[in-house]
Design a protein around this motif. Sequence first.
Motif, PDB file in Angstrom:
ATOM      1  N   UNK A 214       0.831  -1.202   0.000  1.00  0.00           N
ATOM      2  CA  UNK A 214       0.000   0.000   0.000  1.00  0.00           C
ATOM      3  C   UNK A 214       0.869   1.257   0.000  1.00  0.00           C
ATOM      4  N   UNK A 215       1.918   1.238   0.814  1.00  0.00           N
ATOM      5  CA  UNK A 215       2.815   2.400   0.870  1.00  0.00           C
ATOM      6  C   UNK A 215       3.551   2.588  -0.451  1.00  0.00           C
ATOM      7  N   UNK A 216       3.925   1.486  -1.081  1.00  0.00           N
ATOM      8  CA  UNK A 216       4.703   1.557  -2.315  1.00  0.00           C
ATOM      9  C   UNK A 216       3.906   2.147  -3.475  1.00  0.00           C
ATOM     10  N   UNK A 217       2.595   1.930  -3.493  1.00  0.00           N
ATOM     11  CA  UNK A 217       1.778   2.400  -4.618  1.00  0.00           C
ATOM     12  C   UNK A 217       0.954   3.637  -4.263  1.00  0.00           C
ATOM     13  N   UNK A 218       1.280   4.268  -3.142  1.00  0.00           N
ATOM     14  CA  UNK A 218       0.600   5.509  -2.785  1.00  0.00           C
ATOM     15  C   UNK A 218      -0.753   5.334  -2.148  1.00  0.00           C
ATOM     16  N   UNK A 219      -1.008   4.164  -1.565  1.00  0.00           N
ATOM     17  CA  UNK A 219      -2.279   3.899  -0.908  1.00  0.00           C
ATOM     18  C   UNK A 219      -2.121   3.881   0.614  1.00  0.00           C
ATOM     19  N   UNK A 220      -1.230   4.698   1.124  1.00  0.00           N
ATOM     20  CA  UNK A 220      -1.006   4.780   2.570  1.00  0.00           C
ATOM     21  C   UNK A 220      -0.653   6.218   2.937  1.00  0.00           C
ATOM     22  N   UNK A 221      -0.870   6.551   4.192  1.00  0.00           N
ATOM     23  CA  UNK A 221      -0.574   7.909   4.655  1.00  0.00           C
ATOM     24  C   UNK A 221       0.914   8.199   4.581  1.00  0.00           C
ATOM     25  N   UNK A 222       1.218   9.448   4.294  1.00  0.00           N
ATOM     26  CA  UNK A 222       2.592   9.931   4.289  1.00  0.00           C
ATOM     27  C   UNK A 222       2.645  11.218   5.108  1.00  0.00           C
ATOM     28  N   UNK A 223       3.779  11.528   5.692  1.00  0.00           N
ATOM     29  CA  UNK A 223       3.856  12.774   6.469  1.00  0.00           C
ATOM     30  C   UNK A 223       3.712  13.994   5.565  1.00  0.00           C
ATOM     31  N   UNK A 224       2.896  14.954   6.018  1.00  0.00           N
ATOM     32  CA  UNK A 224       2.759  16.201   5.283  1.00  0.00           C
ATOM     33  C   UNK A 224       3.924  17.121   5.572  1.00  0.00           C
ATOM     34  N   UNK A 225       3.924  18.299   4.947  1.00  0.00           N
ATOM     35  CA  UNK A 225       5.041  19.248   5.127  1.00  0.00           C
ATOM     36  C   UNK A 225       5.312  19.602   6.587  1.00  0.00           C
ATOM     37  N   UNK A 226       4.248  19.713   7.391  1.00  0.00           N
ATOM     38  CA  UNK A 226       4.448  20.085   8.791  1.00  0.00           C
ATOM     39  C   UNK A 226       4.854  18.895   9.660  1.00  0.00           C
TER      40      UNK A 226
END
Length: 254
Positions: A214-226
């Motif tokens: 899920x993380x590899x294909x963009x289907x998981x949360x990622x940290x935002x700029x803040x």
Amino acid sequence: MLTAGIDLSAEDANTAVAWIRWTGTTAVVEELVVGADDDELLRAASTVDKLGIDCPLGWPEPFVEFIVAHHRGDLTPPTEPVGRDWRRSLAWRHTDLVTRAVTGSRPPLSVAADRIAHTAMRCAGLLARLAAAGQPVDRSGCGTVVEVYPAASLNQWDLPNQRYKGRRNTGALNELMDRLTAATPWLQFGEFESVCRHSDHAVDAVVAALTARAAAIGHATRPGPTDLATALTEGWIALPTAPLTGLVTADAEG
């Protein structure tokens, strides 16, 4: 694509690693080891496209500053009573609190104030060995390694996520496997289904490998700029943001 998931423990006996091979609209549990040593885990990290590790990749920044100051003897006296709220401000990472807010459940175990710290020490040693071998880890989840939390992933996928661990909960573990296999008809467990039905460590390793996908294909949360600066030191738990079926949709990366 090849992903792997590690259910890390302080000791080898309770550590499991699972590899999943993704081939378009199907996936296969290619290998599953329960009782994995450091060399086995490093092999996984060096051979896959994405690796999910069920363990904190760092400690809370305020906790680290507190320990260092105390060690040096120059700790600034707290401006408020040393009560529960103050202790909790040291105990949990930012990503732990975000995970709690997203899932609506209790936060992950505190790496600063629970036995999972022993596991995190082992993890830190593994990450150092990876870096020494030329594979530095980005604790925010960019790169090969990403931090995962199987219970939260199961929660996001509407699957049983509590009280399935330990010998007394084999019934719940089998119920989880029934639900998981029903939700993933495209995932071939093969001979490893039996292993999962007898070991919650094996199941968590498989869920970690699914979350890595899920993380590899963009289907998981990622940290935002803040969040990014903190995630780079404390770590960041990747939470699935799409249904399990999204892992094998036609437009997903193979």
